[in-house]
Design a protein around this motif. Structure first.
Motif, PDB file in Angstrom:
ATOM      1  N   GLU A 274     -19.105  34.803 -21.554  1.00 22.52           N
ATOM      2  CA  GLU A 274     -17.679  35.157 -21.437  1.00 22.52           C
ATOM      3  C   GLU A 274     -17.040  35.474 -22.784  1.00 22.52           C
ATOM      4  O   GLU A 274     -15.840  35.320 -22.959  1.00 22.52           O
ATOM      5  CB  GLU A 274     -16.913  34.031 -20.738  1.00 22.52           C
ATOM      6  CG  GLU A 274     -17.397  33.765 -19.325  1.00 22.52           C
ATOM      7  CD  GLU A 274     -16.720  32.578 -18.680  1.00 22.52           C
ATOM      8  OE1 GLU A 274     -16.319  31.653 -19.406  1.00 22.52           O
ATOM      9  OE2 GLU A 274     -16.599  32.573 -17.444  1.00 22.52           O
ATOM     10  N   ARG A 275     -17.851  35.946 -23.726  1.00 23.24           N
ATOM     11  CA  ARG A 275     -17.316  36.265 -25.048  1.00 23.24           C
ATOM     12  C   ARG A 275     -17.354  37.759 -25.361  1.00 23.24           C
ATOM     13  O   ARG A 275     -16.941  38.172 -26.432  1.00 23.24           O
ATOM     14  CB  ARG A 275     -18.060  35.474 -26.124  1.00 23.24           C
ATOM     15  CG  ARG A 275     -17.860  33.975 -25.984  1.00 23.24           C
ATOM     16  CD  ARG A 275     -18.453  33.193 -27.141  1.00 23.24           C
ATOM     17  NE  ARG A 275     -18.290  31.761 -26.962  1.00 23.24           N
ATOM     18  CZ  ARG A 275     -17.173  31.089 -27.245  1.00 23.24           C
ATOM     19  NH1 ARG A 275     -16.135  31.731 -27.728  1.00 23.24           N
ATOM     20  NH2 ARG A 275     -17.101  29.788 -27.052  1.00 23.24           N
ATOM     21  N   SER A 276     -17.880  38.561 -24.449  1.00 25.73           N
ATOM     22  CA  SER A 276     -17.886  40.005 -24.666  1.00 25.73           C
ATOM     23  C   SER A 276     -17.774  40.713 -23.322  1.00 25.73           C
ATOM     24  O   SER A 276     -18.096  40.148 -22.271  1.00 25.73           O
ATOM     25  CB  SER A 276     -19.167  40.448 -25.398  1.00 25.73           C
ATOM     26  OG  SER A 276     -20.307  40.215 -24.595  1.00 25.73           O
ATOM     27  N   ALA A 277     -17.284  41.931 -23.379  1.00 28.94           N
ATOM     28  CA  ALA A 277     -17.143  42.742 -22.164  1.00 28.94           C
ATOM     29  C   ALA A 277     -17.461  44.189 -22.504  1.00 28.94           C
ATOM     30  O   ALA A 277     -17.134  44.668 -23.591  1.00 28.94           O
ATOM     31  CB  ALA A 277     -15.732  42.630 -21.597  1.00 28.94           C
ATOM     32  N   SER A 278     -18.113  44.860 -21.571  1.00 28.39           N
ATOM     33  CA  SER A 278     -18.449  46.275 -21.738  1.00 28.39           C
ATOM     34  C   SER A 278     -17.915  47.051 -20.550  1.00 28.39           C
ATOM     35  O   SER A 278     -18.117  46.647 -19.397  1.00 28.39           O
ATOM     36  CB  SER A 278     -19.966  46.464 -21.843  1.00 28.39           C
ATOM     37  OG  SER A 278     -20.478  45.838 -22.994  1.00 28.39           O
ATOM     38  N   THR A 279     -17.237  48.145 -20.825  1.00 27.67           N
ATOM     39  CA  THR A 279     -16.672  48.998 -19.785  1.00 27.67           C
ATOM     40  C   THR A 279     -17.317  50.369 -19.866  1.00 27.67           C
ATOM     41  O   THR A 279     -17.325  50.991 -20.925  1.00 27.67           O
ATOM     42  CB  THR A 279     -15.146  49.143 -19.954  1.00 27.67           C
ATOM     43  OG1 THR A 279     -14.535  47.854 -19.811  1.00 27.67           O
ATOM     44  CG2 THR A 279     -14.570  50.085 -18.913  1.00 27.67           C
ATOM     45  N   VAL A 280     -17.867  50.826 -18.747  1.00 29.78           N
ATOM     46  CA  VAL A 280     -18.465  52.155 -18.660  1.00 29.78           C
ATOM     47  C   VAL A 280     -17.676  52.956 -17.630  1.00 29.78           C
ATOM     48  O   VAL A 280     -17.613  52.583 -16.452  1.00 29.78           O
ATOM     49  CB  VAL A 280     -19.950  52.089 -18.254  1.00 29.78           C
ATOM     50  CG1 VAL A 280     -20.531  53.503 -18.150  1.00 29.78           C
ATOM     51  CG2 VAL A 280     -20.742  51.265 -19.262  1.00 29.78           C
ATOM     52  N   SER A 281     -17.052  54.035 -18.066  1.00 33.11           N
ATOM     53  CA  SER A 281     -16.270  54.882 -17.163  1.00 33.11           C
ATOM     54  C   SER A 281     -17.165  55.901 -16.475  1.00 33.11           C
ATOM     55  O   SER A 281     -18.044  56.496 -17.102  1.00 33.11           O
ATOM     56  CB  SER A 281     -15.169  55.615 -17.945  1.00 33.11           C
ATOM     57  OG  SER A 281     -14.194  54.701 -18.416  1.00 33.11           O
TER      58      SER A 281
ATOM     59  N   ALA B 174     -28.177  43.012 -19.720  1.00 37.47           N
ATOM     60  CA  ALA B 174     -29.063  42.130 -20.487  1.00 37.47           C
ATOM     61  C   ALA B 174     -28.375  41.582 -21.736  1.00 37.47           C
ATOM     62  O   ALA B 174     -28.976  40.829 -22.497  1.00 37.47           O
ATOM     63  CB  ALA B 174     -30.331  42.875 -20.878  1.00 37.47           C
ATOM     64  N   GLY B 175     -27.121  41.970 -21.958  1.00 37.00           N
ATOM     65  CA  GLY B 175     -26.381  41.478 -23.111  1.00 37.00           C
ATOM     66  C   GLY B 175     -26.622  42.255 -24.378  1.00 37.00           C
ATOM     67  O   GLY B 175     -26.328  41.781 -25.473  1.00 37.00           O
TER      68      GLY B 175
END
Length: 348
Positions: free
Chosen positions: A121-128, A335-336
Motif C-alpha cells: 500500500e505504498r505505491s500505485a500504478s495507473t494505466v490508461s 509483480a511490483g
C-alpha cells in the motif's frame, strides 16, 4: 494546611523541575492517545456510515472463467475505473442517481483506467486505456473499447478489459459527468496547469495557458478536449491523468481529523457521485482509505497502453494497441516492478 473555607495555595517547587516536566509530558501523552483513540473510532464510524451510503452495482462482474492470479503477484488490488459519457439528463451514478446506470446503447465509457495499489500500500500504478482502442469485445467481434459498456454494461466492460490485458479486476468504480461536475465543485475547484493556448472547435471553447482553478463545468470541458490538441486522444489522456492527480490532492487536503465538517462534506460528495461494485464491502473501503494514507505522490505512477498506430476502420478513427507489450507492462505492475513509468511528481 490552608485555612478553613479557603482554596489551598500551591507553592512553586523550583528544586523539582524534572517532576513537573514528567507530569506535563504524561498529560500530553494521555491527551494524544485519547485523540488517536477518538480518531480511530471516528474513522471506523465514518467508513461504516458513509460506506452504507455508497451505491453498489449489483452483479457487476462477468460470469465464467476469469484470469488467474499469477504466482509473482504482489498481493495488491487492481481497480477498473470508468468515466461514463451518459446521454441521460439525470445523474446515473452515486446516491444522487435518478437515472439507470446502464441501458443498451445509451452510455459509453469515456475514460478507462486500471489502477493497481501495491500489496504494501505504498505505491500505485495507473494505466490508461484509450477509448478509441480497437479490441475484441466478447460476443460482438472487434470494436472500440468504449462500446463494451454501451452493449453490456459493467460485466461486458470488465470481461473485455480482462481478456485484453490478462489482468484480473478486483473492484470496479464508475462516475458519470454529472458526478464529475459535482465532485469538482465540492472541493472548491481543481487547479490545473495548461501548457499552451488551444481552441476546441467541437466544444467551441478556448483554453488559455497558465494555472487555473477549474469549476465543474470548466473541468469537464478540459478533460474532454481532444480536438485542437497536437496529440489528440493521447493528450486528452494526459489531461485526465493530470486532473485526477490534482483532484485526489484536493480531496486528501479536505479530509482531516481537525476539520470534521469539511471531511463530512467531502465524504458526502463522494458518495453522491460514485458507484462501486457490490463486492466492495465497508471493510474493503476502510482498508483502502487506510492504505491511501500511506501513499505518497512520489510513488504514484501514470502511463498509457502502448500503441502501434492509428487507423481508420469502418469509417472510424481507432488506435491499434501493442497487446503483448500491454500484457507485459501490466504483469510487471502486478509483480511490483512497473516498467519505465513516469512518477506523478515528474509530470507537469
Amino acid at each position: 494546611m490552608s485555612a478553613p473555607g479557603r482554596w489551598p495555595t500551591w507553592e512553586p517547587r523550583p528544586r523539582r523541575p524534572r517532576h513537573l516536566l514528567r507530569r506535563v509530558l504524561a498529560v500530553a501523552l494521555v491527551t494524544v492517545l485519547a485523540l488517536l483513540g477518538l480518531g480511530a473510532g471516528g474513522f471506523w464510524w465514518a467508513t461504516e456510515h458513509y460506506g452504507d451510503q455508497v451505491t453498489r452495482i449489483p452483479d457487476a462482474f462477468p460470469t465464467g472463467p476469469r484470469p488467474p492470479e499469477p504466482p509473482d503477484h504482489d498481493g495488491g488490488t487492481t481497480f477498473l475505473l470508468a468515466g461514463v459519457d451518459s446521454r441521460s439528463d439525470r445523474p446515473t451514478t452515486g446516491s444522487d442517481a435518478t437515472g439507470r446506470l446502464w441501458r443498451y446503447g445509451a452510455q459509453r465509457s469515456d475514460t478507462l483506467m486500471l489502477v493497481h495499489l501495491s500489496g504494501d500500500e505504498r505505491s500505485a500504478s495507473t494505466v490508461s486505456l484509450p477509448r478509441d482502442s480497437w479490441v475484441p469485445i466478447p460476443g460482438h467481434g472487434s470494436a472500440k473499447i468504449n462500446a463494451a459498456f454501451s452493449w453490456g454494461g459493467p460485466p461486458l466492460l470488465i470481461q473485455t478489459v480482462e481478456r485484453l490485458t490478462g489482468i484480473r479486476v478486483d473492484h470496479f468504480g464508475v462516475i458519470d459527468w454529472h458526478g464529475f461536475r459535482s465532485l469538482t465543485d465540492a472541493v472548491g475547484g481543481v487547479p490545473v496547469t495548461i501548457e499552451r493556448d488551444s481552441y476546441d472547435p467541437e466544444q467551441d471553447r478556448h483554453f488559455t495557458a497558465g494555472t487555473h482553478v477549474l469549476d465543474g463545468e470548466q473541468a469537464l470541458a478540459y478533460v474532454r478536449q481532444r480536438h485542437g490538441l497536437p496529440g489528440g486522444e493521447l493528450d486528452r489522456i494526459k489531461r485526465q491523468q493530470q486532473f485526477l492527480q490534482s483532484l485526489v490532492g484536493r480531496i486528501r487536503a479536505d479530509v482531516s481529523l481537525t476539520d470534521p465538517l469539511g471531511t463530512d462534506r467531502m465524504l458526502d460528495a463522494i458518495t453522491r457521485a460514485v458507484s462501486v461494485d457490490d463486492r466492495m464491502s465497508n471493510g474493503d473501503l476502510r482498508a483502502l482509505a487506510f492504505g491511501l494514507r500511506r501513499l505518497s505522490s512520489a510513488h504514484t505512477r501514470f502511463s498509457t497502453a502502448p500503441i502501434v498506430r492509428s487507423d481508420m476502420i469502418r469509417g472510424q478513427y481507432v488506435l491499434i494497441l501493442d497487446r503483448p507489450a500491454l500484457r507485459a507492462q501490466l504483469r510487471a505492475v502486478e509483480a511490483g516492478d512497473p516498467p519505465g513509468e513516469e512518477p506523478a511528481t515528474a509530470r507537469r
